[in-house]
Design a protein around this motif. Structure first.
Motif, PDB file in Angstrom:
ATOM      1  N   GLY A 236       0.787  -1.223   0.000  1.00 47.88           N
ATOM      2  CA  GLY A 236       0.000   0.000   0.000  1.00 47.88           C
ATOM      3  C   GLY A 236       0.819   1.273   0.000  1.00 47.88           C
ATOM      4  N   VAL A 237       2.142   1.168  -0.144  1.00 50.38           N
ATOM      5  CA  VAL A 237       2.989   2.362  -0.208  1.00 50.38           C
ATOM      6  C   VAL A 237       2.704   3.095  -1.518  1.00 50.38           C
ATOM      7  N   GLU A 238       2.583   4.422  -1.480  1.00 53.84           N
ATOM      8  CA  GLU A 238       2.310   5.159  -2.703  1.00 53.84           C
ATOM      9  C   GLU A 238       3.513   5.105  -3.637  1.00 53.84           C
ATOM     10  N   TYR A 239       3.271   5.409  -4.908  1.00 51.98           N
ATOM     11  CA  TYR A 239       4.250   5.109  -5.948  1.00 51.98           C
ATOM     12  C   TYR A 239       5.611   5.771  -5.716  1.00 51.98           C
ATOM     13  N   GLY A 240       5.602   7.065  -5.374  1.00 54.40           N
ATOM     14  CA  GLY A 240       6.876   7.756  -5.168  1.00 54.40           C
ATOM     15  C   GLY A 240       7.692   7.121  -4.055  1.00 54.40           C
ATOM     16  N   GLY A 241       7.046   6.728  -2.970  1.00 57.63           N
ATOM     17  CA  GLY A 241       7.745   6.075  -1.874  1.00 57.63           C
ATOM     18  C   GLY A 241       8.250   4.705  -2.264  1.00 57.63           C
ATOM     19  N   ALA A 242       7.483   4.000  -3.110  1.00 60.85           N
ATOM     20  CA  ALA A 242       7.913   2.679  -3.561  1.00 60.85           C
ATOM     21  C   ALA A 242       9.152   2.776  -4.449  1.00 60.85           C
ATOM     22  N   VAL A 243       9.197   3.780  -5.311  1.00 59.61           N
ATOM     23  CA  VAL A 243      10.393   3.997  -6.149  1.00 59.61           C
ATOM     24  C   VAL A 243      11.610   4.277  -5.269  1.00 59.61           C
ATOM     25  N   ARG A 244      11.419   5.141  -4.274  1.00 57.44           N
ATOM     26  CA  ARG A 244      12.523   5.457  -3.370  1.00 57.44           C
ATOM     27  C   ARG A 244      13.008   4.210  -2.643  1.00 57.44           C
ATOM     28  N   GLY A 245      12.067   3.364  -2.189  1.00 60.39           N
ATOM     29  CA  GLY A 245      12.448   2.141  -1.495  1.00 60.39           C
ATOM     30  C   GLY A 245      13.190   1.177  -2.398  1.00 60.39           C
ATOM     31  N   GLY A 246      12.780   1.103  -3.678  1.00 67.67           N
ATOM     32  CA  GLY A 246      13.469   0.233  -4.620  1.00 67.67           C
ATOM     33  C   GLY A 246      14.902   0.667  -4.867  1.00 67.67           C
ATOM     34  N   LEU A 247      15.102   1.982  -5.039  1.00 72.39           N
ATOM     35  CA  LEU A 247      16.460   2.488  -5.249  1.00 72.39           C
ATOM     36  C   LEU A 247      17.340   2.265  -4.019  1.00 72.39           C
TER      37      LEU A 247
END
Length: 626
Positions: A236-247
């Motif tokens: 349920g993490v929003e997209y911008g936070g998910a991108v940051r977590g992936g990086l």
């Protein structure tokens, strides 16, 4: 096959994308097939050509995103277009061969054309639409995307295909590039025309150089960046936070292997077509990095924004106010087109970009490193302030209960939104004073108060006093929605909101605020620098109102001459003469201490003051409250 429209064949036997539901099977699961609702206006195009060396990890990336879309995010299977190598599925139970087409330029083009057609159908039905595109394979140094065999897809071709989908009135576009040299096509998409409607989010795990995209997660062989991002989205993490977590996950893995230099500089930007006052968007920025906002539009609007930063759970702090950002606006400077704010080195920056003015486009980049000078605020060359975002929530404001509450320095950097109350009325603050900096420029000559009311607990009156030409304005707050209260020229530096604050048994409103602000009424005419008004006859509302012990009265006269300023009670009797004599042309300020001509204190109640200057006659009402 290659000549077929992607998504044709056996998939045509499924429920059509016009249907609101479709039977979905979780691949690899022992659970029975469940009838699950899906959104017929969500689309995905998953691409992997690989230049005849399509490794297993590329299939895993396609499979991972396919399963996320269909199983977790409500995409209809018939709206997910998969283009992989020669068109053969590696796992029939997950993605059947009938749902996979060969990865040729022609088939990629057909997939975009089909999505554009279906997006247009969604638009006709009044529905919003989303397209996510994943590209995962080898990339070329020139930014081209490898297709089947020796074919490549250029950034220009990709941009043209996506533009056609946007032209069909697409609402949201998400592009994810997991490949070497992905930064070039990611950057090329900045020139897409969003038609003032499409929000775009574009990410590349690498910049314009190779990176170690073949690093595997030990448990599944999926690219670490994409897997970490998908796992966050499932939670349920929003997209911008998910991108940051992936990086962050990818960086950690490379550091453990001593390969920090192999990823290079990632590219992640979002394009927002800002349309409405007090609209805002959230952005994540890596520790020690910078937020970059690039503006475009026309001279009709200034593109003014305020940057809020989340610094403690539950509240936000105003970081910067940037005005005159759009080329062609009156006080635009070329350096205003690109604005920068830094993030400290100890934590991720969480920012809200807040629209203070009209329609414009902003491209927002979250950068890992700093390559610019931080932009200063320039709020005082404009007028007004704004509070909160139009997100159907009042949680950015404070849960304040008080008969009288004052919020100070609302136009200054560092202002905290939790100092502004969520609720006005019996359940919150009974009288709210907001203190601001009045820049004194001509834009303050035509102002209005704007309220976006979220919930009305009790309909009733709201008294608004801004030491303005309008005087004390009474507005009926009846239902949730937007309220615009014309004020005219604002001379003071304090605004008072008082539900049912007048004399007598008045019904006091009780409501919560989604967002509100004091703004220039003619926000769309800022392309030309205004000039101060010529000499005139004018009487301004006495301030404060209600008052005790002193009321300030300002007035203007166009010509020098004899002037009288008298106070009357409700019976029409003169109780005090403030001025009776000669005054020069211009602006004047007088005071009334609530006493009569005999020096005695007058009773609480409603009084009127009347100005006479030659043929000019005007009156205003004030309330003496002891």
């Amino acid at each position: 096959g290659e000549g077929a429209v992607p998504g044709s064949g056996a998939r045509a036997l499924q429920t059509s994308p016009d249907s609101e539901s479709e039977s979905l099977l979780e691949a690899g699961s022992t659970l029975p097939v469940l009838a699950t609702a899906c959104d017929s206006c969500k689309f995905a195009i998953l691409i992997s050509g690989g230049a005849n060396s399509n490794h297993a990890r590329y299939w895993n990336n396609l499979k991972m995103l396919y399963k996320l879309k269909v199983d977790s995010l409500g995409y209809c299977a018939s709206n997910v277009f998969t283009l992989y190598a020669d068109g053969n599925s590696k796992e029939e139970a997950v993605i059947p061969s009938s749902a996979v087409d060969s990865c040729t330029v022609a088939n990629v083009q057909k997939a975009h054309q089909e999505v554009a057609k279906r997006v247009a159908e969604c638009r006709k039905k009044g529905k919003t639409s989303t397209l996510q595109q994943l590209i995962t394979n080898h990339g070329a140094e020139n930014g081209h995307i490898n297709m089947l065999g020796s074919e490549t897809l250029s950034p220009q071709q990709l941009r043209s295909m996506l533009q056609a989908v946007i032209d069909s009135c697409l609402s949201n576009l998400i592009v994810e590039m997991v490949q070497c040299y992905g930064g070039a096509p990611a950057d090329s998409l900045r020139s897409l025309n969003d038609k003032g409607k499409t929000t775009m989010d574009v990410s590349s795990a690498a910049g314009n150089q190779p990176h170690r995209s073949d690093t595997h997660d030990p448990s599944g062989g999926w690219a670490t960046y994409l897997k970490a991002k998908v796992d966050s989205l499932k939670k349920g993490v929003e997209y911008g936070g998910a991108v940051r977590g992936g990086l962050a996950a990818y960086d950690s893995l490379l550091k453990a292997q001593g390969l920090e230099s192999r990823r290079g500089k990632s590219v992640h930007w979002r394009s927002y077509p800002f349309k409405k006052y007090c609209e805002w968007q959230k952005v994540y920025v890596p520790p020690g990095g910078q937020l970059v906002v690039e503006f475009s539009g026309d001279s009709r609007y200034c593109g003014n924004v305020t940057i809020y930063e989340r610094t403690t759970p539950g509240w936000m702090r105003k970081k910067k106010t940037w005005n005159w950002n759009i080329p062609g606006s009156a006080l635009h400077d070329p350096k205003f087109k690109r604005r920068v704010v830094f993030v400290d080195s100890t934590s991720t920056g969480i920012f809200w970009i807040h629209n203070d003015n009209g329609e414009f486009r902003a491209i927002v980049s979250s950068m890992q490193t700093r390559d610019s000078v931080e932009s200063e605020s320039n709020a005082l060359v404009y007028a007004g302030f704004s509070m909160g975002g139009t997100d159907t929530s009042a949680l950015e404001f404070g849960d304040i209960h008080s008969p009288l509450h004052t919020i100070t320095a609302v136009t200054d950097d560092g202002f905290e939104l939790n100092n502004s109350p969520q609720r006005i009325g019996d359940g919150g603050v009974l009288e709210l004073h907001a203190e601001f900096m009045n820049g004194g420029n001509p834009y303050w000559s035509n102002m209005e108060l704007w309220l976006n009311v979220l919930e009305v607990y009790k309909p009733g009156e709201l008294w608004v006093d801004a030491m303005a030409e309008s005087g004390l304005v009474v507005t009926q707050i009846e239902t949730p929605g937007e309220y615009t209260i014309p004020l005219g020229g604002v001379l003071g530096s304090q605004l008072c909101l008082n539900p049912g604050g007048g004399p007598g048994p008045l019904a006091a409103a009780d409501f919560t605020l989604d967002a509100w602000g004091l703004r220039v009424a003619e926000s769309g005419t800022s392309g030309v620098e205004p000039t101060p008004a010529p000499g005139r006859n004018k009487v301004y509302q006495g301030y404060p109102n209600p008052f005790n012990p002193l009321c300030t009265i300002k007035y203007e006269i166009a010509r020098s001459g004899k002037v009288s300023l008298r106070i009357f009670d409700v019976t029409g009797a003169v109780v005090r003469t403030i001025v009776d004599g000669w005054r020069s042309a211009g602006l004047h300020t007088e005071s009334w201490d609530g006493r009569g001509d005999d020096g005695q204190k007058l009773a609480s109640g409603v009084y009127f003051y009347k100005l006479e200057a030659g043929d000019f006659l005007a009156a205003r009402k004030v309330v003496l409250l002891k």
